[in-house]
Design a protein around this motif. Structure first.
Motif, PDB file in Angstrom:
ATOM      1  N   PHE A 154      60.352  60.179  56.271  1.00 15.24           N
ATOM      2  CA  PHE A 154      59.700  61.429  55.881  1.00 15.24           C
ATOM      3  C   PHE A 154      59.242  61.508  54.340  1.00 15.24           C
ATOM      4  N   GLY A 155      59.578  60.565  53.714  1.00 22.10           N
ATOM      5  CA  GLY A 155      59.361  60.739  52.311  1.00 22.10           C
ATOM      6  C   GLY A 155      59.873  61.684  51.598  1.00 22.10           C
ATOM      7  N   ALA A 156      61.125  62.133  51.910  1.00 20.71           N
ATOM      8  CA  ALA A 156      61.975  63.308  51.509  1.00 20.71           C
ATOM      9  C   ALA A 156      63.282  62.735  51.101  1.00 20.71           C
ATOM     10  N   ALA A 157      63.979  63.390  50.130  1.00 22.08           N
ATOM     11  CA  ALA A 157      65.501  63.215  49.612  1.00 22.08           C
ATOM     12  C   ALA A 157      66.284  63.670  50.710  1.00 22.08           C
ATOM     13  N   PRO A 158      67.401  63.362  51.077  1.00 22.41           N
ATOM     14  CA  PRO A 158      68.357  63.487  51.932  1.00 22.41           C
ATOM     15  C   PRO A 158      68.914  64.931  51.569  1.00 22.41           C
ATOM     16  N   ARG A 159      69.188  65.749  52.904  1.00 25.95           N
ATOM     17  CA  ARG A 159      69.594  67.096  52.494  1.00 25.95           C
ATOM     18  C   ARG A 159      70.550  67.408  53.533  1.00 25.95           C
ATOM     19  N   PRO A 160      71.229  68.642  53.674  1.00 24.48           N
ATOM     20  CA  PRO A 160      72.295  68.773  54.722  1.00 24.48           C
ATOM     21  C   PRO A 160      71.353  69.377  55.810  1.00 24.48           C
ATOM     22  N   GLY A 161      71.949  69.042  57.043  1.00 26.29           N
ATOM     23  CA  GLY A 161      71.299  69.153  58.256  1.00 26.29           C
ATOM     24  C   GLY A 161      72.102  69.193  59.353  1.00 26.29           C
ATOM     25  N   LEU A 162      71.551  69.309  60.724  1.00 32.90           N
ATOM     26  CA  LEU A 162      72.092  69.187  61.815  1.00 32.90           C
ATOM     27  C   LEU A 162      71.449  68.505  62.918  1.00 32.90           C
TER      28      LEU A 162
END
Length: 232
Positions: A112-120
């Motif tokens: 995704f070209g994004a930093a890991p972050r909280p999710g479900l």
């Protein structure tokens, strides 16, 4: 397809997004995880399709094809954490949408070209409905009538008119069955009779190493069925 023309994936996504909006208290957009630090809160994105257990099909009507859509719900900024908290609370309270406390592996976020972050991860069941065949139109008024029943009597004989005793005589598809007496005679009761469509009646005979069928005229007062010996 649903009644509004949407497919199963589109329908599942729209329904989940509406539920998330209600649970989070703000519209949840559908899109991949954002990389711009947007404070909008949450985003929803379908990750994959997973097969589900299918139901065996029988008859003319086909069972739907069942599968599961897995979605990623993740935060996109500081405002997303309390909204994600509300969604998790609602999901565990009403049980409508089962959630998985994972947010994907590092390669997923790299893609995704994004930093890991909280999710479900949220699994939503879906299915492809098969159209039910249309019934042929009724072109004539329906007629209900009761068929009469008749009795068949006759003899089962072998070569040279020799009576065959203890032969099983039955009307296939019904419970009407009997055996011939020492004179080879039989009597079958409860034979449906349709005067508008007269025709032969098929009987099955079993015994003496023979299994055969015979079509007889139900109007014949004394039916004679000749059983030839099996050929070697």
């Amino acid at each position: 397809m649903s009644t509004d023309g949407r497919g199963p994936i589109e329908t599942a996504t729209a329904e989940l997004a509406a539920w998330l909006t209600s649970a989070a208290g703000q519209t949840v957009p559908i899109g991949p995880p954002r990389i711009d630090g947007d404070a909008a809160g949450l985003t929803l994105w379908p990750l994959e399709l997973r097969p589900a257990r299918q139901t065996r099909t029988s008859g003319a009507v086909r069972e739907p094809y069942r599968f599961t859509v897995r979605y990623l719900l993740c935060v996109t900024g500081p405002a997303g954490l309390p909204r994600l908290d509300r969604v998790l609370t609602a999901a565990t309270r009403d049980g409508r949408y089962p959630v998985v406390l994972e947010a994907g592996e590092a390669p997923l976020w790299t893609a995704f070209g994004a930093a890991p972050r909280p999710g479900l991860l949220i699994d939503v069941p879906a299915q492809v409905e098969h159209p039910i065949p249309a019934a042929p139109p009724v072109l004539q008024p329906l007629r209900l009538r009761q068929l009469g029943l008749r009795t068949l009597t006759g003899r089962v004989v072998g070569p040279e008119e020799q009576p065959l005793a203890a032969m099983r005589v039955e009307l296939p598809g019904t419970s009407s069955v009997t055996r011939t007496d020492p004179d080879g005679r039989f009597l079958i009761v409860g034979v449906p009779h349709d005067p508008d469509h007269p025709g032969p009646v098929r009987l099955r005979l079993t015994g003496r190493g023979l299994v055969l069928t015979a079509e007889v005229d139900p109007a014949e007062p004394d039916i004679v069925i000749v059983c030839a010996p099996p050929t070697r």
